[in-house]
Design an enzyme around this catalytic site. Structure first.
Site, PDB file in Angstrom:
ATOM      1  N   ASP A 112      98.547 158.813  17.528  1.00  0.00           N
ATOM      2  CA  ASP A 112      99.847 158.145  17.556  1.00  0.00           C
ATOM      3  C   ASP A 112     100.036 157.600  18.967  1.00  0.00           C
ATOM      4  O   ASP A 112     100.349 158.340  19.898  1.00  0.00           O
ATOM      5  CB  ASP A 112     100.934 159.166  17.190  1.00  0.00           C
ATOM      6  CG  ASP A 112     102.328 158.571  17.156  1.00  0.00           C
ATOM      7  OD1 ASP A 112     102.717 157.874  18.122  1.00  0.00           O
ATOM      8  OD2 ASP A 112     103.050 158.815  16.177  1.00  0.00           O
ATOM      9  N   ILE A 113      99.823 156.311  19.118  1.00  0.00           N
ATOM     10  CA  ILE A 113      99.831 155.682  20.438  1.00  0.00           C
ATOM     11  C   ILE A 113     101.059 154.789  20.546  1.00  0.00           C
ATOM     12  O   ILE A 113     101.186 153.805  19.812  1.00  0.00           O
ATOM     13  CB  ILE A 113      98.548 154.864  20.675  1.00  0.00           C
ATOM     14  CG1 ILE A 113      97.308 155.703  20.331  1.00  0.00           C
ATOM     15  CG2 ILE A 113      98.500 154.362  22.099  1.00  0.00           C
ATOM     16  CD1 ILE A 113      97.199 156.993  21.101  1.00  0.00           C
ATOM     17  N   GLU A 114     101.935 155.127  21.454  1.00  0.00           N
ATOM     18  CA  GLU A 114     103.175 154.367  21.572  1.00  0.00           C
ATOM     19  C   GLU A 114     103.657 154.362  23.014  1.00  0.00           C
ATOM     20  O   GLU A 114     103.086 155.013  23.884  1.00  0.00           O
ATOM     21  CB  GLU A 114     104.243 154.931  20.636  1.00  0.00           C
ATOM     22  CG  GLU A 114     104.466 156.434  20.723  1.00  0.00           C
ATOM     23  CD  GLU A 114     105.442 156.923  19.652  1.00  0.00           C
ATOM     24  OE1 GLU A 114     106.621 156.545  19.727  1.00  0.00           O
ATOM     25  OE2 GLU A 114     105.020 157.674  18.748  1.00  0.00           O
ATOM     26  N   GLY A 115     104.728 153.610  23.251  1.00  0.00           N
ATOM     27  CA  GLY A 115     105.306 153.538  24.589  1.00  0.00           C
ATOM     28  C   GLY A 115     104.324 152.991  25.603  1.00  0.00           C
ATOM     29  O   GLY A 115     103.487 152.128  25.319  1.00  0.00           O
ATOM     30  N   ASP A 117     101.730 154.236  26.803  1.00  0.00           N
ATOM     31  CA  ASP A 117     100.316 154.517  26.551  1.00  0.00           C
ATOM     32  C   ASP A 117      99.593 153.334  25.912  1.00  0.00           C
ATOM     33  O   ASP A 117      98.376 153.211  26.037  1.00  0.00           O
ATOM     34  CB  ASP A 117     100.181 155.743  25.640  1.00  0.00           C
ATOM     35  CG  ASP A 117     100.635 157.019  26.321  1.00  0.00           C
ATOM     36  OD1 ASP A 117     100.461 157.124  27.553  1.00  0.00           O
ATOM     37  OD2 ASP A 117     101.171 157.898  25.637  1.00  0.00           O
TER      38      ASP A 117
END
Length: 319
Positions: A112-115, A117
């Site tokens: 889960d890659i968000e913001g 990152d």
């Protein structure tokens, strides 16, 4: 159907009971991040072998499997330090991923890659390289590892940042089984009432078209098999975005018609009606009128598409 469970948000007993009650055949356990530098940790608080009255991931997994629910372990999320930001190279990072796989004897992992990152090019590349290493090692050992990417979306498809993460995975040879869009918190339409189910479907259809550009040799059925949808049930962080049980039924009907790969939700912890009316999102209830575990009841019969062996194609060129 593979709903998320926020593992550090509630006790191991509550986590297990909610997984059992959901009827889900898979459950996405979240989130593994970095504790000490380049050291896998649940939420930055618990080591992989931690066991106390509150937290015991191993026991939750044992009990879940006994109830017929196979775990998917999810790395990343919105909080904490993402492992790829604290490891110094892909080999060290791959070792951390492998330690999770070995500790829990799992064969399916999620990222889960968000913001911020998504925008850190060195860690995005390192993550992709490390995942590819883990998958290659799994194949060599006769224990292949299935990978999903969970990425931000708009109703028009993956955001530019999310698409860049997927392109990195393709470039570095990651075998992505499912691209799982976070159908939530769009901040896109000032009047989203009654539209959240449609928005999730639109995001899924747009994702399928984006996938076609990255995997040009795959059929429509193969591409839909790569599509995952994860709504935030009930009131979203953007409180005017409200995903109802009617929206859940709408998404289910579309998912069945297209034989997509996955329905998930954020989160199993929230699949109940709040004790008192709320206008804001909460960690332990949905904020909408529902019966206990109603979202799970709607989605638990969804088994996803039959397994399709993708048509062999040359390594796709990112576009």
């Amino acid at each position: 159907f593979a709903p998320y469970v926020d593992m550090t948000l509630q006790s191991k007993t509550k986590a297990t009971s909610s997984i059992k009650a959901s009827g889900a055949k898979s459950t996405t356990l979240a989130f593994i991040v970095s504790g000490a530098a380049c050291q896998a940790s649940w939420g930055g608080y618990y080591g992989l072998n931690a066991s106390d009255e509150w937290f015991d991931a191993k026991q939750v997994i044992i009990d879940s499997r006994a109830a017929g629910s196979e775990p998917i372990i999810s790395f990343g999320g919105a909080a904490g330090r993402e492992l790829a930001r604290t490891c110094t190279n892909a080999t060290a990072l791959a070792a951390q991923y492998q330690s999770v796989i070995d500790t829990y004897n799992v064969r399916s992992i999620d990222f889960d890659i968000e913001g911020a990152d998504q925008n850190d090019a060195p860690s995005v590349a390192m993550r992709s390289q490390a995942i590819a290493k883990v998958q290659a090692a799994g194949i060599a050992a006769g224990k292949p590892v299935t990978v999903s990417l969970t990425l931000p979306t708009l109703p028009t498809g993956l955001t530019a940042d999310g698409l860049s993460v997927l392109r990195s995975a393709v470039t570095n040879g990651v075998d992505v089984s499912v691209v799982n869009v976070m159908a939530m918190d769009y901040y896109w339409d000032p009047n989203p009432a009654g539209k959240m189910g449609n928005f999730a479907i639109q995001a899924g259809e747009a994702l399928k078209l984006q996938l076609a550009t990255l995997y040009p040799g795959r059929s429509d059925a193969e591409l839909y098999r790569m599509v995952g949808i994860t709504p935030m049930i009930g009131i979203n962080d953007n409180p005017v975005e409200i995903f109802t049980t009617a929206d859940a039924t709408k998404v289910l009907n579309w998912a069945n018609s297209k034989s997509i790969g996955r329905i998930a939700m954020w989160s199993l912890n929230r699949d109940s009606q709040c004790a008192t009316p709320s206008n804001f999102t909460g960690n332990y209830c949905s904020g909408v009128t529902q019966s206990p575990m109603q979202f799970s009841s709607i989605w638990k019969a969804f088994g996803g598409a039959p397994v399709i062996n993708p048509t062999p194609t040359p390594t796709p060129t990112p576009t």
